[in-house]
Design a protein around this motif. Structure first.
Motif, PDB file in Angstrom:
ATOM      1  N   LYS A  18     -11.125  -1.559  -9.225  1.00  0.00           N
ATOM      2  CA  LYS A  18     -10.233  -1.731  -8.084  1.00  0.00           C
ATOM      3  C   LYS A  18      -9.103  -2.703  -8.431  1.00  0.00           C
ATOM      4  O   LYS A  18      -7.942  -2.497  -8.054  1.00  0.00           O
ATOM      5  CB  LYS A  18     -11.001  -2.222  -6.867  1.00  0.00           C
ATOM      6  N   ARG A  19      -9.430  -3.759  -9.158  1.00  0.00           N
ATOM      7  CA  ARG A  19      -8.404  -4.729  -9.539  1.00  0.00           C
ATOM      8  C   ARG A  19      -7.365  -4.082 -10.455  1.00  0.00           C
ATOM      9  O   ARG A  19      -6.152  -4.335 -10.321  1.00  0.00           O
ATOM     10  CB  ARG A  19      -9.059  -5.928 -10.240  1.00  0.00           C
ATOM     11  N   VAL A  20      -7.823  -3.242 -11.365  1.00  0.00           N
ATOM     12  CA  VAL A  20      -6.880  -2.552 -12.266  1.00  0.00           C
ATOM     13  C   VAL A  20      -5.958  -1.625 -11.477  1.00  0.00           C
ATOM     14  O   VAL A  20      -4.741  -1.590 -11.700  1.00  0.00           O
ATOM     15  CB  VAL A  20      -7.657  -1.770 -13.346  1.00  0.00           C
ATOM     16  N   LEU A  21      -6.522  -0.892 -10.548  1.00  0.00           N
ATOM     17  CA  LEU A  21      -5.698   0.026  -9.753  1.00  0.00           C
ATOM     18  C   LEU A  21      -4.706  -0.734  -8.873  1.00  0.00           C
ATOM     19  O   LEU A  21      -3.551  -0.323  -8.728  1.00  0.00           O
ATOM     20  CB  LEU A  21      -6.603   0.911  -8.880  1.00  0.00           C
ATOM     21  N   ASP A  22      -5.131  -1.855  -8.282  1.00  0.00           N
ATOM     22  CA  ASP A  22      -4.244  -2.620  -7.410  1.00  0.00           C
ATOM     23  C   ASP A  22      -3.084  -3.244  -8.179  1.00  0.00           C
ATOM     24  O   ASP A  22      -2.013  -3.493  -7.611  1.00  0.00           O
ATOM     25  CB  ASP A  22      -5.028  -3.725  -6.685  1.00  0.00           C
ATOM     26  N   SER A  23      -3.300  -3.499  -9.452  1.00  0.00           N
ATOM     27  CA  SER A  23      -2.249  -4.152 -10.251  1.00  0.00           C
ATOM     28  C   SER A  23      -1.209  -3.165 -10.784  1.00  0.00           C
ATOM     29  O   SER A  23      -0.196  -3.584 -11.351  1.00  0.00           O
ATOM     30  CB  SER A  23      -2.889  -4.900 -11.425  1.00  0.00           C
ATOM     31  N   ASP A  24      -1.449  -1.869 -10.620  1.00  0.00           N
ATOM     32  CA  ASP A  24      -0.517  -0.850 -11.124  1.00  0.00           C
ATOM     33  C   ASP A  24       0.326  -0.340  -9.959  1.00  0.00           C
ATOM     34  O   ASP A  24      -0.195   0.229  -9.001  1.00  0.00           O
ATOM     35  CB  ASP A  24      -1.286   0.306 -11.780  1.00  0.00           C
ATOM     36  N   ASP A  25       1.642  -0.545 -10.048  1.00  0.00           N
ATOM     37  CA  ASP A  25       2.552  -0.154  -8.968  1.00  0.00           C
ATOM     38  C   ASP A  25       2.638   1.360  -8.792  1.00  0.00           C
ATOM     39  O   ASP A  25       3.092   1.836  -7.745  1.00  0.00           O
ATOM     40  CB  ASP A  25       3.958  -0.708  -9.227  1.00  0.00           C
ATOM     41  N   ARG A  26       2.232   2.108  -9.786  1.00  0.00           N
ATOM     42  CA  ARG A  26       2.311   3.572  -9.685  1.00  0.00           C
ATOM     43  C   ARG A  26       1.194   4.146  -8.820  1.00  0.00           C
ATOM     44  O   ARG A  26       1.297   5.287  -8.363  1.00  0.00           O
ATOM     45  CB  ARG A  26       2.263   4.197 -11.080  1.00  0.00           C
ATOM     46  N   VAL A  27       0.145   3.382  -8.621  1.00  0.00           N
ATOM     47  CA  VAL A  27      -0.974   3.842  -7.783  1.00  0.00           C
ATOM     48  C   VAL A  27      -0.585   3.671  -6.319  1.00  0.00           C
ATOM     49  O   VAL A  27      -0.203   2.575  -5.894  1.00  0.00           O
ATOM     50  CB  VAL A  27      -2.253   3.059  -8.091  1.00  0.00           C
ATOM     51  N   LEU A  28      -0.670   4.733  -5.544  1.00  0.00           N
ATOM     52  CA  LEU A  28      -0.276   4.697  -4.142  1.00  0.00           C
ATOM     53  C   LEU A  28      -1.395   4.109  -3.288  1.00  0.00           C
ATOM     54  O   LEU A  28      -2.581   4.353  -3.534  1.00  0.00           O
ATOM     55  CB  LEU A  28       0.056   6.112  -3.652  1.00  0.00           C
ATOM     56  N   ALA A  29      -0.969   3.333  -2.276  1.00  0.00           N
ATOM     57  CA  ALA A  29      -1.952   2.768  -1.345  1.00  0.00           C
ATOM     58  C   ALA A  29      -2.402   3.793  -0.317  1.00  0.00           C
ATOM     59  O   ALA A  29      -3.491   3.688   0.248  1.00  0.00           O
ATOM     60  CB  ALA A  29      -1.355   1.545  -0.645  1.00  0.00           C
ATOM     61  N   ASP A  30      -1.567   4.781  -0.058  1.00  0.00           N
ATOM     62  CA  ASP A  30      -1.884   5.842   0.904  1.00  0.00           C
ATOM     63  C   ASP A  30      -1.524   7.190   0.284  1.00  0.00           C
ATOM     64  O   ASP A  30      -0.333   7.421  -0.025  1.00  0.00           O
ATOM     65  CB  ASP A  30      -1.107   5.628   2.205  1.00  0.00           C
TER      66      ASP A  30
END
Length: 289
Positions: free
Chosen positions: A216-228
């Motif tokens: 989860k920390r890795v995904l949150d740190s990548d701006d390309r991953v969408l929150a929605d």
């Protein structure tokens, strides 16, 4: 002498009378032809002229309608040409009927010829029909990455008979339209977002909660991953040698491949740094006793 002169005069008079009779017969024939066919010929010429104008108006009207409807530009000349020549053929048959030509035989000949041509070109006509449907309904556009006809690639051109794709290794593939339309078409560029489906395996001895927190920390740190839509992280399978975690982040379609390859590397490195091991099958060799 007097008798011979009278004979010559008589012969000349007879010839003049015969010539006058011939001229009169020719005149009567011309009058009869004009009275019988003149109006028909004039009517046929007028109908041909007006019909050609109407066909031209119809072609221009159809072109404007298709342009306003934003129909594929490649398709517009074919549709307008088909409308024009169909109307003109109907008008030509009507003109022949006015002047007295039996059109039934012409129609029979045209029908037989059309059937023969259709049977000879059925494969080509099938590709043409499929091309028309592809251009009308637009399941994909030039520049889209698709999987169609058993081939995946970027659409380079959509023609009336074939569609051209460029594969990821830059090979040009030409596919007949009949092998595309009517079958499953996967368009990977149709939607603005895509989901990456990753599987990360950890050991049975590892802390699942810690592994999920690390991912989860890795995904949150990548701006390309969408929150929605929100990324999904969860246990997907208890495999033979590993606990497989499903990692499903969303991204923009243009970031799909770059995000996937970088996430695989980053997740492996971060999971190992967090004390999780990436298991792999072990083969134990048993020697003869």
């Amino acid at each position: 002498m007097q008798g011979s002169a009278e004979g010559v005069v008589g012969a000349a008079q007879e010839q003049a009378a015969a010539a006058q009779q011939t001229l009169l017969e020719v005149w009567n024939l011309v009058v009869n032809l004009v009275s019988q066919w003149g109006l028909k010929v004039v009517g046929a010429i007028v109908l041909l002229f007006i019909g050609r104008m109407v066909a031209g108006w119809a072609r221009r009207g159809v072109r404007r309608a298709l342009t306003l409807a934003e129909v594929e530009p490649t398709l517009i000349p074919y549709i307008t040409g088909l409308v024009y020549y169909t109307l003109f053929a109907v008008i030509l048959v009507a003109v022949l009927g006015i002047v007295g030509v039996q059109t039934a035989s012409f129609l029979a000949v045209f029908g037989a010829a059309g059937l023969a041509v259709g049977l000879a070109l059925q494969g080509t006509l099938s590709n043409f029909a499929a091309g028309v449907m592809l251009l009308l309904f637009r399941p994909f556009h030039v520049g889209d990455f698709i999987d169609a006809g058993g081939t995946a690639g970027t659409v380079a051109a959509i023609g009336m008979f074939t569609t051209e794709l460029n594969t990821p290794d830059n090979v040009r593939i030409v596919i007949p339209n009949s092998q595309i339309y009517g079958r499953t078409i996967k368009n990977f560029a149709a939607n603005e977002t895509r989901r990456n489906d990753l599987v990360m395996g950890i050991s049975y001895n590892d802390d699942i909660g810690k592994a999920i927190a690390t991912i989860k920390r890795v995904l949150d740190s990548d701006d390309r991953v969408l929150a929605d839509p929100e990324p999904f992280i969860g246990v997907g399978e208890l495999a033979d040698s590993s606990v497989n975690l499903l990692v499903r982040p969303w991204c923009k379609k243009e970031d799909f491949w770059g995000l996937k390859t970088e996430l695989l590397r980053t997740l492996k490195e971060e999971l190992e740094a967090a004390g999780c091991s990436i298991p792999y099958p072990h083969v134990q060799m048993i020697g003869a006793s």
